[in-house]
Design a protein around this motif. Structure first.
Motif, PDB file in Angstrom:
ATOM      1  N   LYS A 193       0.833  -1.201   0.000  1.00  0.00           N
ATOM      2  CA  LYS A 193       0.000   0.000   0.000  1.00  0.00           C
ATOM      3  C   LYS A 193       0.866   1.249   0.000  1.00  0.00           C
ATOM      4  O   LYS A 193       0.590   2.215  -0.730  1.00  0.00           O
ATOM      5  CB  LYS A 193      -0.912  -0.018   1.236  1.00  0.00           C
ATOM      6  CG  LYS A 193      -1.901   1.139   1.290  1.00  0.00           C
ATOM      7  CD  LYS A 193      -2.888   1.077   0.139  1.00  0.00           C
ATOM      8  CE  LYS A 193      -3.923   2.179   0.238  1.00  0.00           C
ATOM      9  NZ  LYS A 193      -4.873   2.155  -0.905  1.00  0.00           N
ATOM     10  N   MET A 194       1.927   1.253   0.797  1.00  0.00           N
ATOM     11  CA  MET A 194       2.835   2.405   0.836  1.00  0.00           C
ATOM     12  C   MET A 194       3.523   2.618  -0.513  1.00  0.00           C
ATOM     13  O   MET A 194       3.724   3.754  -0.948  1.00  0.00           O
ATOM     14  CB  MET A 194       3.879   2.201   1.934  1.00  0.00           C
ATOM     15  CG  MET A 194       3.307   2.260   3.344  1.00  0.00           C
ATOM     16  SD  MET A 194       4.597   2.024   4.595  1.00  0.00           S
ATOM     17  CE  MET A 194       3.607   2.048   6.100  1.00  0.00           C
ATOM     18  N   ILE A 195       3.897   1.530  -1.165  1.00  0.00           N
ATOM     19  CA  ILE A 195       4.519   1.643  -2.492  1.00  0.00           C
ATOM     20  C   ILE A 195       3.531   2.246  -3.474  1.00  0.00           C
ATOM     21  O   ILE A 195       3.881   3.122  -4.278  1.00  0.00           O
ATOM     22  CB  ILE A 195       5.017   0.259  -2.957  1.00  0.00           C
ATOM     23  CG1 ILE A 195       6.195  -0.199  -2.089  1.00  0.00           C
ATOM     24  CG2 ILE A 195       5.436   0.305  -4.422  1.00  0.00           C
ATOM     25  CD1 ILE A 195       6.605  -1.640  -2.329  1.00  0.00           C
ATOM     26  N   ASP A 196       2.282   1.786  -3.436  1.00  0.00           N
ATOM     27  CA  ASP A 196       1.246   2.326  -4.327  1.00  0.00           C
ATOM     28  C   ASP A 196       1.026   3.821  -4.080  1.00  0.00           C
ATOM     29  O   ASP A 196       0.722   4.576  -5.015  1.00  0.00           O
ATOM     30  CB  ASP A 196      -0.068   1.575  -4.134  1.00  0.00           C
ATOM     31  CG  ASP A 196       0.009   0.134  -4.635  1.00  0.00           C
ATOM     32  OD1 ASP A 196       0.909  -0.155  -5.447  1.00  0.00           O
ATOM     33  OD2 ASP A 196      -0.817  -0.693  -4.191  1.00  0.00           O
ATOM     34  N   PHE A 200       7.402   4.813  -0.967  1.00  0.00           N
ATOM     35  CA  PHE A 200       8.674   4.262  -1.448  1.00  0.00           C
ATOM     36  C   PHE A 200       8.594   4.283  -2.975  1.00  0.00           C
ATOM     37  O   PHE A 200       8.141   3.317  -3.589  1.00  0.00           O
ATOM     38  CB  PHE A 200       8.884   2.832  -0.940  1.00  0.00           C
ATOM     39  CG  PHE A 200       9.005   2.716   0.551  1.00  0.00           C
ATOM     40  CD1 PHE A 200      10.141   3.166   1.212  1.00  0.00           C
ATOM     41  CD2 PHE A 200       7.984   2.149   1.305  1.00  0.00           C
ATOM     42  CE1 PHE A 200      10.257   3.064   2.594  1.00  0.00           C
ATOM     43  CE2 PHE A 200       8.086   2.043   2.677  1.00  0.00           C
ATOM     44  CZ  PHE A 200       9.230   2.500   3.321  1.00  0.00           C
ATOM     45  N   PRO A 201       9.000   5.388  -3.611  1.00  0.00           N
ATOM     46  CA  PRO A 201       8.733   5.610  -5.037  1.00  0.00           C
ATOM     47  C   PRO A 201       9.197   4.487  -5.953  1.00  0.00           C
ATOM     48  O   PRO A 201       8.533   4.181  -6.947  1.00  0.00           O
ATOM     49  CB  PRO A 201       9.500   6.910  -5.332  1.00  0.00           C
ATOM     50  CG  PRO A 201       9.590   7.599  -4.011  1.00  0.00           C
ATOM     51  CD  PRO A 201       9.700   6.513  -2.996  1.00  0.00           C
ATOM     52  N   GLU A 202      10.355   3.883  -5.669  1.00  0.00           N
ATOM     53  CA  GLU A 202      10.871   2.815  -6.518  1.00  0.00           C
ATOM     54  C   GLU A 202      10.815   1.461  -5.805  1.00  0.00           C
ATOM     55  O   GLU A 202      11.483   0.511  -6.200  1.00  0.00           O
ATOM     56  CB  GLU A 202      12.313   3.103  -6.937  1.00  0.00           C
ATOM     57  CG  GLU A 202      12.469   4.355  -7.774  1.00  0.00           C
ATOM     58  CD  GLU A 202      13.913   4.585  -8.199  1.00  0.00           C
ATOM     59  OE1 GLU A 202      14.715   3.645  -8.077  1.00  0.00           O
ATOM     60  OE2 GLU A 202      14.236   5.692  -8.652  1.00  0.00           O
ATOM     61  N   LEU A 213      12.783  -3.997  -1.391  1.00  0.00           N
ATOM     62  CA  LEU A 213      13.900  -3.484  -2.192  1.00  0.00           C
ATOM     63  C   LEU A 213      13.539  -2.074  -2.635  1.00  0.00           C
ATOM     64  O   LEU A 213      12.481  -1.862  -3.234  1.00  0.00           O
ATOM     65  CB  LEU A 213      14.138  -4.398  -3.394  1.00  0.00           C
ATOM     66  CG  LEU A 213      14.273  -5.882  -3.023  1.00  0.00           C
ATOM     67  CD1 LEU A 213      14.082  -6.763  -4.243  1.00  0.00           C
ATOM     68  CD2 LEU A 213      15.616  -6.158  -2.381  1.00  0.00           C
ATOM     69  N   LEU A 214      14.416  -1.119  -2.367  1.00  0.00           N
ATOM     70  CA  LEU A 214      14.032   0.288  -2.502  1.00  0.00           C
ATOM     71  C   LEU A 214      14.248   0.892  -3.874  1.00  0.00           C
ATOM     72  O   LEU A 214      13.770   1.992  -4.124  1.00  0.00           O
ATOM     73  CB  LEU A 214      14.797   1.131  -1.468  1.00  0.00           C
ATOM     74  CG  LEU A 214      14.401   0.937  -0.004  1.00  0.00           C
ATOM     75  CD1 LEU A 214      15.061   1.992   0.861  1.00  0.00           C
ATOM     76  CD2 LEU A 214      12.897   0.982   0.180  1.00  0.00           C
TER      77      LEU A 214
END
Length: 396
Positions: A193-196, A200-202, A213-214
């Motif tokens: 959800k945070m990535i979406d 965490f942009p990448e 993996l960032l």
């Protein structure tokens, strides 16, 4: 920090070890300690101002500058992979403020409105609609407030994740879950959800849901590594299946048993050879062992040549072992009389004969290959001659 003061380094390393003990995850302990140590040492280097008039300092300045640039590059890279203002940091507060205010206002109003209408006995359909409207507004405000609470909690978890990353561009899900006291499944869903939301942009989570993996580069590298490991596992499994099929194949079983029996003879001959001190017979037996091993290796690669081993196995190797054992017994006698010496010489000469027979057998095994090569050469020479490309044609 004083350039010779390493007290903080000890504290940071101890903190890293303590975290590993608490989480019981020691897989990244070594890398984390090294990362902490390198960062601290870089701080020491950056805090040291070289004296450019001193040749010793001038020699180290370039190396120190490159170290500093590498640290800055790493820090800048990680900073671009983590949102400075995570989603919900502002909206969560606004939702909570207006939600709780609306809940208080509309909730109190609807409560008073209902009590007054009930006391006065004026609860008509219109008044009921008004009461329902106020109640819905209060409920909507409460939902808004709870949404704000949820957003703020997510922001707090996000900050905990970032602190646990400690500047790294990847981290295990298990470590993050242990740090916030949740299950791995919850953390995976939370991170997705945070990535979406671009926090965490990448960011990526690997296919096995083991790591966060960032950035794209490390994710692609990790995926390539996983694919290679999977390919190796598949190749190993295929190899094991082939070996199992060979073991179950009657012809392969016969070949394997024949070669194993032959190598048992060779081991016994070698043991007898080790017990014989004479250099000449040892040289002969070493030669015999090398030739025999080459024969076995060839037949392993060309099972169709198995019949060639039958005579070797049924006669030559058993008689060779018998001769070597007899030689060992004769050589062990304290008195070396004429009969013993003669028998030993005859055995040595016989070993030369057996080695010659083994060499001829090995040469015969390569006969077909030599014939094929000779045929290919003849065909090639014929084609070159037809095209006028031979040395004879150039001389014309």
């Amino acid at each position: 920090m004083n350039k010779w003061d390493f007290s903080n380094l000890g504290d940071e390393i101890w903190s890293t070890v303590q975290d590993a003990l608490n989480t019981r995850d020691f897989t990244r302990l070594k890398d984390e300690i090294r990362f902490t140590a390198e960062n601290t040492l870089n701080e020491v280097r950056n805090g040291f101002r070289p004296n450019y008039n001193d040749p010793r300092d001038r020699g180290n300045y370039t190396e120190q500058w490159f170290d500093k640039q590498q640290v800055m590059k790493t820090q800048n890279m990680v900073s671009t992979q983590i949102a400075k203002k995570p989603a919900g940091s502002v909206s969560g507060i606004l939702y909570m403020v207006f939600g709780f205010i609306g809940t208080g206002v509309f909730g109190t109003t609807s409560l008073i409105y209902g009590i007054v209408n009930l006391a006065l006995g004026t609860l008509t359909s219109i008044n009921a609609i008004g009461f329902g409207t106020l109640f819905l507004l209060a409920f909507g405000s409460l939902s808004m407030a709870l949404t704000g609470v949820k957003l703020r909690k997510r922001v707090k978890r996000f900050k905990k994740y970032v602190r646990q990353l400690r500047g790294r561009n990847y981290c295990s899900i298990k470590e993050l879950a242990s740090h916030i006291g949740e299950t791995d499944k919850f953390v995976v869903k939370d991170l997705r959800k945070m990535i979406d939301l671009g926090m965490f942009p990448e960011g990526h989570i690997d296919n096995n849901e083991n790591y966060l993996l960032l950035n794209y580069e490390i994710y692609e590298h990790y995926q390539r590594t996983q694919d290679e490991q999977k390919k190796q596992s598949e190749q190993e499994a295929s190899k094991q299946r082939e070996e199992a099929e060979k073991r179950n194949d009657p012809s392969q079983k016969e070949l394997r048993e024949a070669i194993e029996e032959g190598r048992r003879y060779i081991r016994k001959i070698r043991e007898a050879n080790d017990a014989i001190p004479g250099e000449e017979i040892s040289r002969k037996l070493y030669r015999l062992e090398i030739i025999t091993e080459k024969i076995f290796n060839y037949v392993e690669q060309h099972p169709e040549q198995l019949p060639a081993l039958h005579k070797l196995m049924s006669y030559y190797l058993p008689i060779t072992l018998k001769l070597v054992t007899g030689y060992e017994q004769l050589d062990a006698q304290p008195v070396q009389g004429e009969n013993i010496m003669t028998a030993k010489r005859e055995i040595e000469d016989t070993l030369d004969t057996i080695s010659g027979a083994f060499e001829k057998l090995l040469d015969d095994l390569f006969r077909d290959i030599a014939f094929d090569i000779s045929s290919d050469i003849s065909v090639l020479e014929t084609l070159l001659s037809q095209e006028g490309l031979t040395e004879k044609d150039f001389k014309k």
